[in-house]
Motif scaffolding. Structure first.
Motif, PDB file in Angstrom:
ATOM      1  N   SER A  72       0.819  -1.255  -0.091  1.00  0.00           N
ATOM      2  CA  SER A  72      -0.013  -0.119  -0.050  1.00  0.00           C
ATOM      3  C   SER A  72       0.812   1.285  -0.035  1.00  0.00           C
ATOM      4  CB  SER A  72      -0.885   0.160   1.286  1.00  0.00           C
ATOM      5  OG  SER A  72      -0.174   0.071   2.392  1.00  0.00           O
TER       6      SER A  72
ATOM      7  N   THR B 254       0.862   5.054   1.586  1.00  0.00           N
ATOM      8  CA  THR B 254      -0.012   6.272   2.516  1.00  0.00           C
ATOM      9  C   THR B 254       0.717   7.559   2.110  1.00  0.00           C
ATOM     10  OG1 THR B 254       0.091   4.450   4.032  1.00  0.00           O
ATOM     11  CG2 THR B 254      -0.372   6.717   4.661  1.00  0.00           C
TER      12      THR B 254
ATOM     13  N   ARG C 123      -2.434   9.544   4.374  1.00  0.00           N
ATOM     14  CA  ARG C 123      -3.942   8.876   3.999  1.00  0.00           C
ATOM     15  C   ARG C 123      -3.617   7.914   2.892  1.00  0.00           C
ATOM     16  NH1 ARG C 123      -6.794  12.942   1.723  1.00  0.00           N
ATOM     17  NH2 ARG C 123      -7.331  11.628   0.134  1.00  0.00           N
ATOM     18  N   LYS C 124      -4.091   6.663   3.391  1.00  0.00           N
ATOM     19  CA  LYS C 124      -3.956   5.434   2.242  1.00  0.00           C
ATOM     20  C   LYS C 124      -4.503   6.044   0.894  1.00  0.00           C
ATOM     21  CE  LYS C 124      -2.607   1.443   4.153  1.00  0.00           C
ATOM     22  NZ  LYS C 124      -2.966   0.665   5.210  1.00  0.00           N
ATOM     23  N   THR C 125      -3.618   5.553  -0.061  1.00  0.00           N
ATOM     24  CA  THR C 125      -3.850   6.217  -1.312  1.00  0.00           C
ATOM     25  C   THR C 125      -3.679   4.825  -2.389  1.00  0.00           C
ATOM     26  OG1 THR C 125      -3.280   8.242  -0.732  1.00  0.00           O
ATOM     27  CG2 THR C 125      -3.853   7.978  -2.961  1.00  0.00           C
TER      28      THR C 125
END
Lengths: 541, 348
Positions: free
Chosen positions: A317, A319, A323-325
């Motif tokens: 992932s 971040t 914010r997780k993007t």
């Protein structure tokens, strides 16, 4: 092993339009040896192999096989001469059966054409030689894993009872277990007197299997060495064409912010993509310049493409600003304030027939969408600003970009991406093939951008340059991140080369780097390889 | 001699347990022939349906007509099968037939030896094929474009020769290929008859099967369709074989012209418009993948017969307007293409 060479290539020249691919390369191959052909991507390894397999015809030079000079005009010719080849991509046909793939072109013929029974029997015998006797030769090839297909390809190559086997990156899609099976096969063939030409960018494997190596760089012959006489650092220095002792350089520590204290802009966890980059953790701070170092093909570009969204990651992932993007496309990357300037300026960068102006506003316009064209005033503002800032010459926005020099094209591209005001600018080989002046302009511009708070990923084949520019250096090898080096001003290209060269010590190196910088007193004394294989002695430590 | 290493366990599928598992296991390993079997099942289904609804289908006269009327289609379906297996296409088939038959009939009427004329008709086709193959192999022209050019060329040349129906002399030995030979003498006119043309078509099918499955050339053709680059690197004669399929396709078009002209006795410059598409449809219905690498001549024969039978059914029914033939053909073709997609996707 005092045999005569079975293959001898002398003074091989070959050129493609605009490029000299091989320039007077010598190469010889002895029976019963595994000979590694080494060099960075683009050094001419594949070209040399293709000369030997008859895919390319040489412009000048001589190929002597088994004592007699040969003109190889095609793959069939090479096979005739006893040269069999297995390529990185399994070159079999998936629509036919396993047995047929082994025997294609050599099917056993009876009175009524091909006798399938005899053909499959012969295929089975050939497969048995390589420990594949359990395969049902009548099943489609597509039922096999890639690794087994690769072994089948070798079985097929040896059907012709060749004396020379060329293995071009045969291990790139195999796991450890499969590699050891393959090496078992290679050793067996070597003991039978087959001459094996082995190409791999996995240094560990090269040192494990090869007896001798030839190094190429930029299409030139750099030398032939016995594997046991050439340690890894010297090999890499030869591959990149630098004396180890000249690889020192300096980096001025900017503004004194310790790397851990920067506010993180982007944090990637476990980011990876099968066949491209292994799972990688990476953090990039605000206003930080992070260098990616590694040989060509080590996964630098691939990692950058994952960060930007040019390739879709299949694990991990990202971040971004806390914010997780999900960044699955270049458009998403751009929308999230990430820009990538590609290493392939000509094909993925400039649009040759458009003007400087049009090229420069492309990314801004793409971000706005085609429904909202930029006004003439905004366009001119952007174009004037970057032409002035980077000193694009000639300063004529209406000139087609193809008429500019490489360095000036690069400046226009920089302008294109900066106009989108990205938070993170990824520069893949921004200085490749451009003159010294333009190079300095670009590096100054990059440093200024970072001071203004923009984060930069800086990728370059010139390791000295990475060492000079970067605050932190991510070292890539074999499509994995192997180390992260904080640049406290003492890091030089030699330090990085040592890390790239060091195979066994990897785990310790990374661990040590995470704890403190003390492991890097300027030059090279990283942890010694533990356990089994070759010990790496560094020439100048 | 064998290497003592820990190789992966045998990758043969585990022995199937129940009958259902056996079927799915078979399907997994025979994905390439699956559409052909499906075509056969559908063909048999059509025959049974037609027999029940309209009757008089499974009788000698209907079967004879089906074969006689479609023998030229069977021949060009075999031709297209060769080309499509390599991943190519030949759009010139119908036009080549037009040129070959018009030229042939005019030469025969001008007093040329009939047997020489038949050979020439095949040679005309071979020449067009040779040009296509040369364009494709050595000038790197797309097969679609190269054969499209040949299509216009052949059609245009046929029109230059004549724009009116050219009637073959009644006593020409060429007509012998169209004479009906009674094999089985049924009640009234319900006989089983064949023509030499039908025999030729069947020989072409057998020959095609032999070449594709029993010769190295045939296997090279499959390998090219699987992955041309690999075939090249395996040292197979890719260039020669690719040229060859277009020559085969052209020659068989010439042969189809002979068979068709012999049956009809008339040649015209507008003969064969769209036949290449019928032949492609037949090949596709019979399980030949347009992407190349998979297909069977026997499948194409079934495909040709499916198309032929559809025409029979439509004319028998009477209530289906003839225009619907094309619509139905389209529907059938679409269904088969979708089936192929499903198969290909599974294989990937």
């Amino acid at each position: 092993m005092s045999h005569e060479p079975i293959v001898e290539m002398r003074g091989i020249h070959i050129g493609f339009p605009g490029v000299k691919a091989l320039d007077g390369v010598d190469f010889r191959l002895l029976p019963g040896e595994v000979h590694a052909l080494m060099g960075e991507n683009g050094a001419g390894k594949s070209t040399l192999i293709k000369c030997l397999t008859g895919v390319y015809s040489i412009d000048a030079g001589e190929i002597v096989i088994d004592g007699s000079p040969r003109q190889l005009a095609g793959t069939a010719d090479a096979q005739e001469a006893g040269i069999a080849t297995v390529y990185q991509e399994v070159n079999l046909v998936r629509n036919l059966s396993i047995g047929e793939n082994v025997m294609l072109g050599h099917e056993v013929r009876g009175r009524f054409g091909i006798s399938w029974r005899a053909t499959h029997r012969r295929a089975k015998e050939n497969l048995e030689r390589f420990g594949l006797g359990h395969l049902d030769t009548r099943l489609p090839l597509s039922t096999l894993s890639i690794a087994v297909q690769q072994l089948v390809a070798i079985a097929r190559a040896m059907v012709t009872k060749s004396h020379v086997l060329i293995l071009d990156e045969p291990t790139s899609s195999l796991d450890k277990q499969e590699v050891s099976t393959l090496f078992g096969v290679i050793r067996q063939l070597r003991s039978e007197g087959v001459a094996i030409l082995f190409v791999s960018h996995f240094l560990e494997q090269v040192y494990e299997i090869s007896d001798r190596m030839t190094v190429l760089r930029n299409g030139r012959f750099e030398g032939e060495f016995l594997t046991k006489d050439l340690d890894r650092s010297s090999l890499i220095a030869t591959m990149i064409g630098r004396e180890l002792s000249t690889l020192a350089g300096e980096h001025e520590v900017r503004d004194g912010v310790a790397p851990g204290q920067r506010e993180p802009l982007l944090v990637a966890e476990n980011l990876g993509r099968k066949g491209s980059v292994g799972a990688t953790d990476l953090a990039i701070g605000k206003g930080e310049i992070v260098g990616f170092a590694g040989l060509l093909g080590s996964g630098r570009t691939e990692l950058a493409r994952l960060l930007y969204g040019a390739d879709r990651p299949d694990s991990g992932s990202i971040t971004l600003k806390g914010r997780k993007t999900a960044i699955g496309s270049p458009a998403a990357g751009l929308a999230n304030g990430i820009a990538l300037s590609s290493e392939n300026r000509r094909d993925e960068g400039i649009i040759a027939d458009l003007s400087v102006r049009e090229n420069m506003i492309l990314a801004v316009q793409a971000r706005r969408g085609w429904m909202r064209p930029l006004s003439k005033k905004d366009t001119d503002e952007i174009v004037d600003k970057y032409i002035k800032e980077f000193g694009v010459r000639p300063a004529d926005p209406d000139r087609p970009i193809k008429n500019l020099s490489g360095g000036n094209q690069q400046k226009v591209l920089l302008g294109r991406w900066l106009a989108t005001r990205p938070d993170l600018m990824i520069l893949d080989e921004p200085t490749r093939g451009i003159d010294v002046g333009a190079k300095a302009d670009i590096i100054t511009a990059v440093q200024k951008l970072a001071e203004d708070g923009m984060s930069v990923v800086f990728i370059s084949s010139e390791i000295e340059e990475v060492a000079r520019v970067s605050d932190r250096i991510v070292v890539m090898r074999d499509r994995e991140k192997v180390a992260e080096i904080v640049n406290d001003g003492t890091v030089s290209a030699a330090t990085i080369v040592a890390v790239i060269a060091d195979e066994e010590g990897t785990a310790q190196t990374v661990a040590a780097l995470d704890v403190s910088d003390e492991t890097f007193p300027g030059t090279t004394s990283t942890s010694t390889p533990t356990g089994t294989s070759t010990s790496t002695e560094r020439s100048e430590s | 001699m064998s290497v003592q290493t820990a190789t992966a366990p045998p990758e043969t599928p585990t022995p199937p347990a129940g009958p259902l598992a056996r079927v799915t296991g078979w399907m997994r390993t025979h994905t390439t022939s699956l559409p052909t079997w499906a075509a056969l099942v559908i063909f048999v289904g059509m025959v049974i349906y037609a027999e029940i609804v309209y009757g008089r289908i499974l009788q000698p006269s209907t079967t004879s007509n089906l074969l006689i009327n479609n023998s030229h289609l069977i021949i060009i379906a075999v031709a297209l099968t060769f080309v499509i297996i390599t991943g190519g296409i030949d759009l010139s088939v119908g036009a080549v037939i037009a040129f070959s038959s018009v030229a042939g009939v005019m030469l025969a009427n001008a007093g040329w030896n009939a047997y020489l004329v038949m050979v020439l008709m095949i040679a005309f086709g071979a020449t067009f094929g040779l040009i296509s193959g040369w364009l494709i192999q050595y000038l790197n022209v797309q097969p679609f474009i190269a054969t499209l050019a040949m299509m216009f060329l052949a059609r245009g040349l046929a029109s230059t020769l004549s724009t009116v129906p050219e009637r073959l002399g009644d006593d020409s030995p060429i007509r012998a290929l169209g004479t009906q030979i009674k094999i089985y003498d049924g009640p009234k006119v319900n006989d089983f008859v064949i023509t030499p043309g039908v025999v030729i078509a069947l020989l072409v099918v057998l020959g095609g099967f032999f070449v594709l499955h029993r010769t190295r050339t045939g296997r090279t053709i499959y390998a090219i369709g699987g992955k041309e680059q690999s075939a090249q690197l395996m040292g197979l004669p890719v260039h020669r074989s690719k040229m060859l399929v277009y020559v085969i396709s052209g020659s068989l078009s010439g042969l189809a012209a002979v068979v068709y002209t012999a049956r009809l006795g008339i040649a015209q410059n507008i003969t064969g418009v769209g036949w290449e598409l019928d032949a492609i449809a037949a090949a596709v219905i019979g399980g030949t993948l347009l992407t190349g690498g998979a297909g069977f001549v026997l499948g194409s024969v079934i495909g040709a017969l499916v198309l032929g039978l559809m025409n029979v059914i439509i004319s028998r029914d009477g209530s289906i307007p003839p225009e619907m033939t094309t619509v139905i053909t389209g529907g059938v073709l679409l269904a088969f293409v979708l089936l192929q997609r499903a198969v290909v996707r599974r294989r990937e």
